[in-house]
Enzyme design. Structure first.
Site, PDB file in Angstrom:
ATOM      1  N   ASP A 134      -5.918  -7.470  -3.723  1.00 39.07           N
ATOM      2  CA  ASP A 134      -4.446  -7.432  -3.481  1.00 39.07           C
ATOM      3  C   ASP A 134      -3.871  -8.775  -4.100  1.00 39.07           C
ATOM      4  O   ASP A 134      -4.599  -9.503  -4.745  1.00 39.07           O
ATOM      5  CB  ASP A 134      -4.215  -8.161  -1.690  1.00 39.07           C
ATOM      6  CG  ASP A 134      -3.131  -7.765  -1.289  1.00 39.07           C
ATOM      7  OD1 ASP A 134      -2.742  -6.731  -0.566  1.00 39.07           O
ATOM      8  OD2 ASP A 134      -2.212  -8.578  -1.451  1.00 39.07           O
ATOM      9  N   ARG A 187      11.261 -16.979   4.701  1.00 39.53           N
ATOM     10  CA  ARG A 187      10.211 -17.168   4.067  1.00 39.53           C
ATOM     11  C   ARG A 187      10.189 -18.207   2.936  1.00 39.53           C
ATOM     12  O   ARG A 187       9.044 -19.120   3.010  1.00 39.53           O
ATOM     13  CB  ARG A 187       9.501 -15.918   3.561  1.00 39.53           C
ATOM     14  CG  ARG A 187       9.166 -14.962   4.958  1.00 39.53           C
ATOM     15  CD  ARG A 187       8.258 -13.987   4.514  1.00 39.53           C
ATOM     16  NE  ARG A 187       7.871 -12.888   5.382  1.00 39.53           N
ATOM     17  CZ  ARG A 187       7.416 -11.857   5.089  1.00 39.53           C
ATOM     18  NH1 ARG A 187       6.878 -11.513   3.949  1.00 39.53           N
ATOM     19  NH2 ARG A 187       7.002 -11.041   6.083  1.00 39.53           N
TER      20      ARG A 187
HETATM   21  C1  LIG Z   1       1.657  -3.105   4.198  1.00 40.65           C
HETATM   22  S1  LIG Z   1       0.170  -3.998   3.215  1.00 40.65           S
HETATM   23  C2  LIG Z   1      -1.006  -2.396   3.389  1.00 40.65           C
HETATM   24  C3  LIG Z   1      -2.194  -2.977   3.872  1.00 40.65           C
HETATM   25  C4  LIG Z   1      -3.364  -1.737   3.852  1.00 40.65           C
HETATM   26  N1  LIG Z   1      -3.124  -0.847   2.587  1.00 40.65           N
HETATM   27  C5  LIG Z   1      -2.814  -0.531   5.017  1.00 40.65           C
HETATM   28  O1  LIG Z   1      -2.401   0.567   4.827  1.00 40.65           O
HETATM   29  O2  LIG Z   1      -3.019  -1.097   6.066  1.00 40.65           O
HETATM   30  C6  LIG Z   1       0.799  -3.618   1.751  1.00 40.65           C
HETATM   31  C7  LIG Z   1      -0.062  -4.869   0.733  1.00 40.65           C
HETATM   32  O3  LIG Z   1       0.002  -4.390  -0.701  1.00 40.65           O
HETATM   33  C8  LIG Z   1       0.119  -5.680  -1.269  1.00 40.65           C
HETATM   34  N2  LIG Z   1       0.827  -5.456  -2.511  1.00 40.65           N
HETATM   35  C9  LIG Z   1       2.263  -5.497  -2.743  1.00 40.65           C
HETATM   36  N3  LIG Z   1       2.447  -5.395  -4.004  1.00 40.65           N
HETATM   37  C10 LIG Z   1       1.391  -5.489  -4.639  1.00 40.65           C
HETATM   38  C11 LIG Z   1       0.928  -5.546  -6.164  1.00 40.65           C
HETATM   39  N4  LIG Z   1       1.804  -5.292  -7.188  1.00 40.65           N
HETATM   40  N5  LIG Z   1      -0.465  -5.625  -6.218  1.00 40.65           N
HETATM   41  C12 LIG Z   1      -1.187  -5.803  -5.492  1.00 40.65           C
HETATM   42  N6  LIG Z   1      -0.844  -5.591  -4.070  1.00 40.65           N
HETATM   43  C13 LIG Z   1       0.270  -5.638  -3.714  1.00 40.65           C
HETATM   44  C14 LIG Z   1       0.742  -6.820  -0.396  1.00 40.65           C
HETATM   45  O4  LIG Z   1       0.273  -7.974  -0.589  1.00 40.65           O
HETATM   46  C15 LIG Z   1       0.103  -6.360   1.011  1.00 40.65           C
HETATM   47  O5  LIG Z   1      -0.956  -6.969   1.364  1.00 40.65           O
END
Ligand SMILES: C[S@@+](CC[C@H](N)C(=O)[O-])C[C@H]1O[C@@H](n2cnc3c(N)ncnc32)[C@H](O)[C@@H]1O
Length: 276
Positions: A146, A41
């Site tokens: 996000d 990445r």
């Molecule tokens: C695997 S996705 C889950 C999406 C959705 N909540 C679901 O369960 O389908 C995790 C998301 O958390 C976000 N994320 C990770 N660390 C974060 C942070 N410190 N603050 C805000 N978002 C965060 C990532 O960018 C990602 O889009």
């Protein structure tokens, strides 16, 4: 991949440095198994910026003179999501949460924290629209946030390929989405009735939260999996403050509040209620 075949030198200490910076900036602790993912990445960013190695790249991220910190975070987040993922949560909102919300003129506030490309927030809007009479639906507000600005933009656009909505039944699709024509063929867009109640914002959960009012229900699902225990503890403490007493919290299928937070009571599979 063998180191010799790589375009950029990549040592374990490079990986450690990336990992340290990501933990500091986003609370995310990458396991060793993500070593190759990190390389592939970030190699794209090194190539694009024409920097020779990871150490120079990380200096660039730290200095952040041209927004590279944001690109770094966007590149390393895992954004897997789907419409009606863990569908029992949306049924729970419709059947159990809605009857607990305060009557009167006030808004009903929901937060999709870590919303990725928006499917979670739109699924919630669909569930609310199907369950509520128009007047109650109109007082619902969903905030979707996000850390990754690129997924937030895609979520706000509300445009998805037909593949992404293939799991929805035909009635739902017709009722809540518009079919693209011409250059938009093969895509769908959420209807304006849904966009009326959903707002997207970039927000790092590690930063201060700019909310004036508490939420009635928060979805924070599949977000904390790579946060360490202390970071999870702190986050769920802050979430307890951000949720109304008696309000609801949904977490991901592989997550638990067991030994992490005592501010919530379990209410079924990955569903919790804030204690007063
Ligand atoms: C695997 S996705 C889950 C999406 C959705 N909540 C679901 O369960 O389908 C995790 C998301 O958390 C976000 N994320 C990770 N660390 C974060 C942070 N410190 N603050 C805000 N978002 C965060 C990532 O960018 C990602 O889009």
């Amino acid at each position: 991949m063998a180191t010799a075949a790589r375009e950029f030198p990549y040592t374990h200490s490079d990986f450690e440095a990336v990992r340290g910076l990501l933990a500091e900036a986003a609370g995310i602790h990458l396991p060793d198994a993500k070593r190759d993912m990190v390389y592939s990445r970030l190699a794209r960013r090194l190539r694009r910026l024409r920097v020779p190695d990871f150490a120079s790249y990380l200096e660039h991220v730290r200095a952040d003179t041209d927004g590279e910190r944001r690109e770094f975070l966007n590149a390393l987040t895992t954004n897997l999501t789907a419409f009606f993922r863990e569908g029992h949560h949306f049924e729970h909102v419709a059947q159990t949460v809605l009857p607990t919300l305060p009557r009167g003129e006030d808004t009903w506030r929901f937060w999709s924290a870590g919303c990725s490309t928006g499917e979670e927030a739109w699924s919630l809007a669909i569930a609310l629209r199907e369950a509520l009479p128009a007047a109650d639906y109109q007082r619902c507000r969903i905030l979707a946030t996000d850390i990754d600005s690129s997924v937030v933009e895609r979520g706000a656009a509300g445009v998805y390929t037909e593949e992404r909505v293939a799991g929805l039944d035909a009635h739902r699709l017709r009722r809540h989405f518009l079919r693209g024509r011409g250059r938009q063929a093969g895509k769908v867009r959420v209807r304006p009735e849904l966009t009326d109640i959903v707002r997207f914002r970039q927000l790092n959960l590690m930063d201060a939260w700019p909310f004036r009012r508490r939420f009635h229900a928060v979805f924070c699902r599949n977000v904390v999996i790579y946060f360490d225990r202390d970071t999870q503890r702190e986050l769920f403490d802050r979430l307890a403050e951000a949720i109304e007493p008696g309000g609801w919290l949904y977490i991901g299928h592989s997550e638990t509040l067991w030994t992490v937070s005592e501010r919530f009571a379990p209410e079924g599979r990955t569903v919790y209620r804030r204690l007063s």
